[in-house]
Scaffold this active site. Structure first.
Site, PDB file in Angstrom:
ATOM      1  N   CYS A  66       0.814  -1.231   0.157  1.00  0.00           N
ATOM      2  CA  CYS A  66      -0.042  -0.076   0.074  1.00  0.00           C
ATOM      3  C   CYS A  66       1.034   1.219  -0.088  1.00  0.00           C
ATOM      4  CB  CYS A  66      -0.834   0.007   1.309  1.00  0.00           C
ATOM      5  SG  CYS A  66      -1.985  -1.245   1.392  1.00  0.00           S
ATOM      6  N   PRO A  67       0.522   2.348  -0.450  1.00  0.00           N
ATOM      7  CA  PRO A  67      -0.471   2.556  -1.311  1.00  0.00           C
ATOM      8  C   PRO A  67      -0.696   2.213  -2.770  1.00  0.00           C
ATOM      9  CG  PRO A  67       0.746   4.529  -1.374  1.00  0.00           C
ATOM     10  CD  PRO A  67       1.394   3.521  -0.598  1.00  0.00           C
TER      11      PRO A  67
END
Length: 81
Positions: free
Chosen positions: A14-15
């Site tokens: 992530c992201p």
């Protein structure tokens, strides 16, 4: 529900999982379904939350037999974004 496109993001962090998912959805037609393979944990929970925040339907999340989670997302039929 059969996906129109599959995106394998196993091993991604992530992201970037959401960024790559969003880019794939932008290339799809309204009403189409994207299957995204994500690692269990933060990726498999944050991508559906981010999608719903942008008006994308989270159809389902299912664990895979060999690990990871298959998340189905459906692009809105009326793309107002």
């Amino acid at each position: 529900m059969e996906p129109d496109k599959t995106l394998d993001l196993l091993g991604e962090i992530c992201p970037m999982t959401w960024v790559r998912t969003k880019l794939a959805l932008e290339e799809m037609k309204p009403g189409e379904v994207l299957e995204v393979w994500l690692d269990e944990g933060e990726p498999s929970t944050s991508v559906p939350i981010s999608a719903q925040a942008e008006g994308i339907q989270h159809v389902s999340s299912k664990p895979g037999e060999k690990g990871g989670v298959a998340v189905l997302l459906q692009k809105p039929k009326s793309d107002l974004s």
